[in-house]
Each structure stands twice: as C-alpha cells, then as structure tokens.
Design a protein around this motif. Structure first.
Motif, PDB file in Angstrom:
ATOM      1  N   GLN A 221       0.824  -1.206   0.000  1.00 57.56           N
ATOM      2  CA  GLN A 221       0.000   0.000   0.000  1.00 57.56           C
ATOM      3  C   GLN A 221       0.862   1.261   0.000  1.00 57.56           C
ATOM      4  O   GLN A 221       0.568   2.222  -0.724  1.00 57.56           O
ATOM      5  CB  GLN A 221      -0.921  -0.007   1.221  1.00 57.56           C
ATOM      6  CG  GLN A 221      -2.008  -1.058   1.155  1.00 57.56           C
ATOM      7  CD  GLN A 221      -2.919  -1.010   2.362  1.00 57.56           C
ATOM      8  OE1 GLN A 221      -2.781  -0.141   3.203  1.00 57.56           O
ATOM      9  NE2 GLN A 221      -3.842  -1.960   2.447  1.00 57.56           N
TER      10      GLN A 221
ATOM     11  N   GLY B 182      -4.321   2.367  -2.195  1.00 58.29           N
ATOM     12  CA  GLY B 182      -4.372   1.181  -1.362  1.00 58.29           C
ATOM     13  C   GLY B 182      -5.303   0.115  -1.872  1.00 58.29           C
ATOM     14  O   GLY B 182      -5.347  -0.973  -1.350  1.00 58.29           O
TER      15      GLY B 182
ATOM     16  N   ARG C 238      -3.311  -1.227  -7.199  1.00 56.21           N
ATOM     17  CA  ARG C 238      -1.925  -1.451  -6.835  1.00 56.21           C
ATOM     18  C   ARG C 238      -1.065  -1.995  -7.965  1.00 56.21           C
ATOM     19  O   ARG C 238       0.035  -1.522  -8.187  1.00 56.21           O
ATOM     20  CB  ARG C 238      -1.859  -2.378  -5.622  1.00 56.21           C
ATOM     21  CG  ARG C 238      -1.910  -1.616  -4.309  1.00 56.21           C
ATOM     22  CD  ARG C 238      -1.346  -2.471  -3.215  1.00 56.21           C
ATOM     23  NE  ARG C 238      -2.209  -3.574  -2.886  1.00 56.21           N
ATOM     24  CZ  ARG C 238      -3.159  -3.507  -1.964  1.00 56.21           C
ATOM     25  NH1 ARG C 238      -3.368  -2.431  -1.295  1.00 56.21           N
ATOM     26  NH2 ARG C 238      -3.897  -4.567  -1.712  1.00 56.21           N
TER      27      ARG C 238
END
Length: 496
Positions: free
Chosen positions: A71, A150, A155
């Motif tokens: 994250q 996040g 991602r």
C-alpha cells in the motif's frame, strides 16, 4: 521449539511501528526502508522455526506487513505519476491564452491586463509546492480517485506506472515482497469471457477464510488426516515428492451438519492458500458448452493462484453416476471436464513443488451417488461422524461463549441428552435456549413497552430449565438408518 531472542523481537516490533508511523507522517521513503527490514527479519526467522503452528502465525504476520508495504508503494507510485505529468497542457493551453487577433480581445480588455500573469508561473509554483510540501503529497493520495493507491485493483497498475525506480533506489527488495505480489496478482482471462472470470473472482476466491482448528470441536481423527493430506505437504515440500506426493483430492463423507465445510475452511486458513468455494450453481450455465468452460476456467485460475484449495460442496449434485437414464448430455460433459481437470492437477503435482499444488476437497451427504471415476480421483475418503460425548460438551461451550450461563447449567448432563445430535442440531439447541429468557421477559408486553426495554434488561443468563424446554421441541435430524448406510459405504470404499 525455537524461541526468538527478546532483543530481535523488540527490534521487529520497533521497526514495524516506525514503518507505520513514517507512513502516517507522509515520509514514505523511510517507511519503505523499515518495512523491507522487518519483512526480511521475519522471513529469516520463519526458516528456523520447527513448530508448524508458530510458523503459520509468523507467516500471517509477514503477510499483513507485506500488504501494508504494498500500500505504501502504491501511494508513492501515485505521487510519482502526478510529478511526471505535464499539467501545463491541461490547466493553461498556450494557443488559446495568447491570441494576437484584436477582434478576439475587444478594447474593454486591454492587453496589459494579460501580460503580468504569465502562463507558466502558476504551474511552476505548483510543481515546487508539490515537491516541497509533504502535506500536499499526502492529501494527493487521499479520497480522490487517483489517490486510492491502497485498493487492490489500483496497486498493480501503480507499480507499473512507477516502474523500477523505487527498487533501484533502495537497492534491495524484501524476500516477502514476492509473496505479496503472488497474493495481489490478477488472473489474465485472455481467451475466456470476461464475465465468467469476474464472477469466479467475485463469488469464489477467498484468501482468508479465518477458520482455525480450534474453532472446530472434536473431529480429531479427521483433523489429523487432513493435516497429513493437505497441510503437511505445504510445510514439508522436500518430503512429499515422488511416491509420497500429495493426494489429488480428499472426499469428506458424513451426515449433514457435522462440520465438513468448516473443516475445509480450516484447511485453507492453516495452509494460507487461496480458497475456492464451489457449488453446483457456480458451474452451471444456460448456454451450451459454457459449463465446461467454467470448469476449465476454475482450474486454470486455481493453478494461477496456487497454492490453492478447491472445495466442492455437495459434489454428488455435480458429478453423479454417469450412464443413468435421467442423465442429461450437458451434465455428462461437465462431469467429463471435471474428471479431466482433476487428472491434470494430479499430473502436475508429481514433479512440481508441493507449495504450488492445487488440492481438491469435496464433501457429500450421499457418497453412494458419486461417479466411480470421481471416487477414484478423490483418493482420501474421510468419514465425518456425529460428535462424541466430549465433542458435544465442547460444542456447547463454543456456542455459549458469547452469552451468560447460569450456575445450575450442567453441560455434561445436557451432552448426554443430546446424544445423536449433529453439530448443527446442537447449535440450534443453544440458540433456542439462549432466547428463552427474552421470550419470558416480553410476554404480555405491548410493542411500545418492548421497544422501551434496555439491552441490560434482556441480558439474562441461560438456565437449565431453558435447555429442558428446548430439548422438548428440537429433535435430532439424523436417523440411525442413515448412520448405518454411511458406515457400510465407508467399510467398502473408505480410505483413511
């Protein structure tokens, strides 16, 4: 058992704490360094552990820290993508801002009003502010659409946008990061209908069932067999090779409500595998040939997300006996594809790393209806019986741990009275008994008076009388004749 030195344990806790604190303060570079260090420390420690249960707990901690690490990397990637953009073309296009034709700008707007505000000055100032102000960087990764670094979907893309810059700058990549990438990777559904891929991802994949052995009462023999068939190959991959290769599949047989689904989820949790919970509706489609594609896609995704546990509940509804008069052509094709895919999984296990295995767990209440070829592929066939006297006491304790129990309640006596009850029956008994006091309290009250009752007035302990009244209403759901059929089938086809 190997114990971690207190100094190193304190260092791991301190590094994890600092990594989180720096991430909250917006100092992502320092946070990344601390996360890398603590993940490497835990990885080295796991290699020295001998206790399997302790090793699994450390691996879960490592997985959580790896997700946090990803994250933070995603947030840094988003911020870098902001810096690499050219907002001058978006915020202030030069061709429109500097026209020379006097017919466009009439006399009420003199030219000198435009000259003192160059186009580039606000943008350059904005770039400088983004570079120097950590607070602005942190807000940029906030609730805006691009700032949601996040999320799982963003991602992988964020890592691509950032490229290899972070890895080169830091000079090293923690060993746990590879596991994080495996956990977050996305299946490439090229060649398949995107709707089919999305439905399997959404409805089936569960990476943390969060059910442990301690959550299941009794069934010690079944737990032992499942550990040997599924869990131990994950912990001792060097041993389970060649003739000792892991089993292709495990079939759990038993009456309804005895805990077969719970056992499957516990296996997935203890192994740390991706869990595919499959039912007949999952692999059924109204379009010709699409059910076979779903079966093939399921196993392709399972190999991609390996190590994987595929749990097929009520497998007799999918793979009954072939050649019967009421069998449909489409059903036969689905069964054939399932058998072919299970053979493919088994062949892959003979030479591959057991940590990349795909284990098929199946459960049924009608084992005598299963096709013979499927029964052969499910090499381990385990009987999940009704709970014993000790198991019934443990089940009562598990179900009553969230409610207050009166001192006169004798769990051993209740366990004797509910002999022959399944785990689901015992849960129903505890639920009904826990509501008896509430029923007495609201008896004769108007709806307004019931709504006015406080929570404390309804929190009354469960008494022995409550269980006596409940047992008069709730009977067992499994007959003695059914138990004889299960025992006869296991005597003929069991493989424990």
């Amino acid at each position: 058992m190997y114990f971690f030195p207190s100094m190193n344990l304190a260092e791991i806790c301190d590094n994890a704490k600092k990594g989180r604190e720096y991430a909250l303060l917006g100092n992502y570079d320092s946070s990344i360094v601390y996360y890398q260090g603590v993940i490497q420390q835990i990885h080295k420690h796991c290699q020295t552990l001998k206790d399997p249960a302790l090793k699994v707990k450390w691996q879960q901690i490592k997985q959580e820290l790896t997700e946090e690490y990803e994250q933070v990397k995603g947030i840094m990637a988003t911020l870098d993508s902001f810096k690499s953009e050219k907002p001058i073309d978006i915020l202030a296009p030069q061709p429109e801002e500097k026209p020379e034709d006097p017919t466009v700008w009439p006399p009420p707007i003199p030219a000198e009003h435009r000259n003192p505000v160059p186009v580039k000055r606000p943008n350059s100032g904005m770039k400088q502010q983004r570079k120097d102000s950590p607070g602005l960087q942190h807000r940029g990764a906030g609730p805006g659409g691009r700032g949601q670094a996040g999320s799982k979907a963003d991602r992988p893309g964020s890592r691509d946008a950032r490229g290899t810059k972070s890895k080169d700058d830091k000079g090293k990549k923690p060993s746990g990061d590879a596991e994080g990438d495996v956990e977050q990777k996305k299946f490439d559904g090229t060649g398949y209908d995107s709707d089919l891929v999305d439905s399997l991802e959404r409805d089936i994949v569960s990476r943390n069932p969060n059910v442990h052995w301690d959550d299941i009462a009794d069934l010690e023999d079944a737990k032992k067999l499942l550990r040997e068939a599924v869990v131990l190959p994950m912990w001792m991959p060097d041993f389970f090779k060649g003739i000792r290769r892991p089993w292709k599949g495990v079939l759990m047989v038993g009456p309804p409500g005895t805990g077969k689904t719970m056992l499957a989820k516990a296996v997935a949790t203890e192994c740390g595998t991706t869990f595919f919970n499959v039912s007949s509706s999952t692999l059924t489609s109204k379009y010709r040939g699409e059910s076979e594609k779903l079966v093939r896609l399921l196993f392709e995704m399972a190999r991609f997300y390996a190590p994987t546990t595929i749990f097929i509940d009520e497998i007799d509804s999918i793979c009954g006996r072939r050649g019967t008069s009421d069998e449909h052509e489409a059903s036969r094709r689905v069964k054939s594809e399932l058998l072919i895919q299970m053979d493919g999984v088994g062949g892959a296990l003979e030479n591959d790393d057991p940590s990349k295995m795909v284990m098929v767990l199946a459960a049924t209440n009608f084992p005598w209806d299963i096709d013979e070829a499927l029964r052969r592929r499910l090499e381990k066939r385990i009987y999940i019986p009704l709970p014993t006297a000790e198991g019934r006491v443990e089940l009562l304790k598990i179900n009553l741990r969230e409610v207050e129990v009166a001192a006169d309640v004798d769990l051993d006596l209740i366990a004797e009275k509910i002999e022959g009850y399944s785990g689901a029956d015992i849960t129903n008994v505890c639920r009904d008994a826990s509501m008896m006091a509430m029923r007495r309290r609201i008896q004769g009250l108007s709806p307004e008076e019931i709504r006015a009752l406080s929570k404390d007035e309804l929190q009354m302990p469960v008494t022995m009388e409550d269980f006596t009244l409940t047992l008069k209403k709730i009977s067992k759901s499994v007959s003695a004749a059914d138990l004889e059929k299960y025992e006869a089938w296991m005597a003929e086809f069991g493989s424990v």
